[in-house]
Scaffold this motif. Structure first.
Motif, PDB file in Angstrom:
ATOM      1  N   PRO A 227       0.943  -1.343  -0.231  1.00  0.00           N
ATOM      2  CA  PRO A 227       0.012  -0.021  -0.023  1.00  0.00           C
ATOM      3  C   PRO A 227       0.928   1.120  -0.120  1.00  0.00           C
ATOM      4  O   PRO A 227       0.607   2.343  -0.877  1.00  0.00           O
ATOM      5  N   THR A 228       1.936   1.435   0.752  1.00  0.00           N
ATOM      6  CA  THR A 228       2.918   2.362   0.696  1.00  0.00           C
ATOM      7  C   THR A 228       3.483   2.370  -0.701  1.00  0.00           C
ATOM      8  O   THR A 228       3.670   3.734  -1.280  1.00  0.00           O
ATOM      9  N   SER A 229       4.077   1.680  -1.244  1.00  0.00           N
ATOM     10  CA  SER A 229       4.824   1.426  -2.588  1.00  0.00           C
ATOM     11  C   SER A 229       3.788   2.148  -3.614  1.00  0.00           C
ATOM     12  O   SER A 229       3.988   2.927  -4.328  1.00  0.00           O
ATOM     13  N   LEU A 230       2.599   1.753  -3.434  1.00  0.00           N
ATOM     14  CA  LEU A 230       1.649   2.223  -4.397  1.00  0.00           C
ATOM     15  C   LEU A 230       1.193   3.799  -4.215  1.00  0.00           C
ATOM     16  O   LEU A 230       0.905   4.532  -5.185  1.00  0.00           O
ATOM     17  N   ARG A 231       1.243   4.192  -3.060  1.00  0.00           N
ATOM     18  CA  ARG A 231       1.183   5.398  -2.657  1.00  0.00           C
ATOM     19  C   ARG A 231       2.125   6.354  -3.317  1.00  0.00           C
ATOM     20  O   ARG A 231       2.156   7.782  -3.845  1.00  0.00           O
ATOM     21  N   LEU A 232       3.471   6.008  -2.846  1.00  0.00           N
ATOM     22  CA  LEU A 232       4.482   6.580  -3.319  1.00  0.00           C
ATOM     23  C   LEU A 232       4.750   6.496  -4.922  1.00  0.00           C
ATOM     24  O   LEU A 232       5.469   7.593  -5.618  1.00  0.00           O
ATOM     25  N   ALA A 245       7.134   0.309 -15.335  1.00  0.00           N
ATOM     26  CA  ALA A 245       6.103  -0.272 -16.138  1.00  0.00           C
ATOM     27  C   ALA A 245       6.641  -1.584 -16.729  1.00  0.00           C
ATOM     28  O   ALA A 245       6.188  -2.617 -16.881  1.00  0.00           O
ATOM     29  N   LYS A 246       8.078  -1.458 -17.231  1.00  0.00           N
ATOM     30  CA  LYS A 246       8.784  -2.598 -17.993  1.00  0.00           C
ATOM     31  C   LYS A 246       9.320  -3.140 -16.931  1.00  0.00           C
ATOM     32  O   LYS A 246      10.094  -4.416 -17.388  1.00  0.00           O
ATOM     33  N   THR A 256       1.984  -2.878 -13.261  1.00  0.00           N
ATOM     34  CA  THR A 256       0.784  -2.460 -13.693  1.00  0.00           C
ATOM     35  C   THR A 256       0.299  -1.273 -13.435  1.00  0.00           C
ATOM     36  O   THR A 256      -0.209  -0.718 -14.372  1.00  0.00           O
ATOM     37  N   GLN A 257       0.230  -0.892 -12.350  1.00  0.00           N
ATOM     38  CA  GLN A 257      -0.088   0.436 -11.842  1.00  0.00           C
ATOM     39  C   GLN A 257       0.715   1.415 -12.578  1.00  0.00           C
ATOM     40  O   GLN A 257       0.265   2.560 -12.762  1.00  0.00           O
TER      41      GLN A 257
END
Length: 269
Positions: A227-232, A245-246, A256-257
């Motif tokens: 969750p922290t990685s996605l926020r950052l 992305a690659k 993917t995000q």
């Protein structure tokens, strides 16, 4: 100062005090210098009997305790006693065994103050230096309690050594050292650190995550909670997002995000 559980061998005790006496924290430094100056003669003699004592430690002992004649003679005969210490001791009337290559002079400057014996330096850490290697070797013999105390306030050299300690209490204490710098935090964020708590502490520090490179490193570190990685991730620039992305080095959820964020940025142009 460096006690905790079983007392360390005299040589280790003297060496720990020597390095703490150069600590940037004034309270730690002054406490260690006072303790060093009050070491009993018998303990000093036992410490000096160790063949592995570092030349810098021998020099400090010589300058503070040269009046103890038996101790001074032990120092002069020590295999690690360097030319500076030998000159000083001979200048104090100590019988110094002849050196192979150096002529000794009696013109040694008298230094008795702990402020003069222990000098602080602000030079970059040199992992090949004798001082760094000595600290590293000392760390291998220290107990957990001693390591934690040094991790709390130790200098950059100690932090570099103890952040890699296998005991999570020790390494976790290093990241809370008030003197740790952003460059050190960045290096830790990029490393394959095994202590999850360290990454959580970095992520929770608002000042550190203001640093773009630290945020990027945290996203790329698989120890960072998802969750922290996605926020950052959402705070990174398009170029870095395109690379992530690659990337096959991060979670498929993150890559993917990253693709979605790149596409969204292109639509907004």
């Amino acid at each position: 100062m460096v006690s905790g559980g079983v007392s360390p061998p005299p040589a280790d005790h003297v060496t720990v005090l020597y390095f703490l006496a150069n600590d940037p924290d004034r309270e730690v430094r002054e406490g260690a210098r006072k303790a060093f100056a009050n070491i009993a003669e018998n303990d000093l003699c036992r410490a000096v009997s160790s063949p592995d004592l570092h030349p810098s430690v021998l020099n400090a002992v010589a300058r503070l305790f040269y009046r103890f004649r038996h101790l001074a003679e032990l120092l002069a005969a020590h295999p690690n006693c360097d030319i500076e210490t030998r000159i000083f001791l001979e200048g104090k009337g100590v019988v110094v065994p002849p050196a192979d290559e150096h002529a000794l002079s009696p013109d040694a400057e008298e230094v008795e103050s702990t402020e003069e014996v222990f000098e602080e330096t602000d030079e970059p850490v040199d992992e090949e230096s004798e001082a760094f290697k000595s600290k590293y070797q000392l760390a291998q013999t220290m107990g957990v309690a001693e390591k934690i105390k040094i991790a709390q306030t130790g200098d950059k050299e100690w932090r570099m050594i103890l952040i890699k300690d296998s005991n999570k209490l020790v390494s976790g204490t290093v990241i809370r050292n008030p003197r740790i710098t952003e460059s050190e935090v960045l290096a830790i964020s990029k490393s394959a650190i095994q202590n999850d708590e360290i990454i959580r502490v970095i992520c929770a520090n608002k000042e550190w995550v203001k640093n773009y490179q630290i945020r990027k490193a945290l996203v790329e570190n698989n120890k960072t909670p998802l969750p922290t990685s996605l926020r950052l991730l959402a705070t990174l620039g398009e170029k870095d997002l395109a690379q992530m992305a690659k990337s096959k080095n991060i979670s498929s959820v993150l890559s993917t995000q990253a693709k979605k964020l790149v596409m969204a940025k292109k639509k907004d142009r």
